[in-house]
Enzyme design. Sequence first.
Site, PDB file in Angstrom:
ATOM      1  N   SER A  39      -7.292   9.693   4.561  1.00 48.86           N
ATOM      2  CA  SER A  39      -7.176   8.754   5.450  1.00 48.86           C
ATOM      3  C   SER A  39      -8.234   9.304   6.658  1.00 48.86           C
ATOM      4  CB  SER A  39      -6.029   8.190   5.930  1.00 48.86           C
ATOM      5  OG  SER A  39      -6.063   6.981   6.680  1.00 48.86           O
ATOM      6  N   ASP A 159      -6.031   2.773   1.341  1.00 48.92           N
ATOM      7  CA  ASP A 159      -5.575   4.009   1.879  1.00 48.92           C
ATOM      8  C   ASP A 159      -4.884   5.143   1.044  1.00 48.92           C
ATOM      9  OD1 ASP A 159      -4.209   6.130   3.600  1.00 48.92           O
ATOM     10  OD2 ASP A 159      -4.165   4.805   5.200  1.00 48.92           O
TER      11      ASP A 159
END
Length: 286
Positions: A39, A159
């Site tokens: 991320s 993610d």
Amino acid sequence: MTKGALVLEGGSLRGVFTAGVLDVFMEQGIEMSYVNGVSAGSMCGMSYVSKQIGRTIKVDLDYVNDKRFLSFRNMVKNRSIFNFDFLFGELCDTLVPFDYDTFWKSRQTFEVVATRCKTGKPEYFEKSSCDDFVSAVKASSSIPILSGMIPVKGKKYLDGGCSMPIAYQRAIDLGYDKIVVVLTREHGFRKPQLDKWTKRGYERYFAPLPELMKALREVPDRYNQMQEEIDRLEEEGRIYVIRPDKHVTVHRTEKDKRKLEALYEDGRRLAEEHMEKLKNYLEIEA
């Protein structure tokens, strides 16, 4: 270059802490041979590999209140609270230029972690072998519900934190003896269990993807188990951890520039305080 692994946690705008740590690393000439990021950690890792001191914090401070960068309007227009077209378009090309030449020529191995939506499992994308690496970084940073799924090589991802929030085990599995982990939460932090509204949101958006749903429901327990294992590995001297030394109040979509700058400075301060001990761990001559 130091033979060892650098592992970067995500946390969206809490990544300014990581940016502070990495800016000091670059100033001190600490260049790890292997880097992975999840991320926001993947974004910070890009600036580290391109050797652009100060770039990440400049982007965050100068553009965090720019609607092109971060806004709920983006969710309506681009299906993502963070506008990746702007981040990897005009921002990288002209406003705060990203040094792609240095990035692609770097001898460092750099992987980003994204979660395959069909399986709910983490997958790793390496810059020298992935033909669409920028899309992999976007996927790694795509927060469930707040961002849409990102296609990479014809498959959809979200993610990396959905399945692998801190990829220290990847570095262990690759055989690295020296592993530096940069976290964005203070020691002792544990994720609370999902509230009913988050659960309902996941059920609404991801019902056709049962394996992804399972991975999302397990996020708190997985993260907390990793924190306990990180504490154990750190105590055994198998990894070196740098993390905030006070309670972090910056949230994922933080817009208070004073709080962001303060957390960045905390990252710089702690990296400087750790430097002598870190160099000893990495067996780098002072």
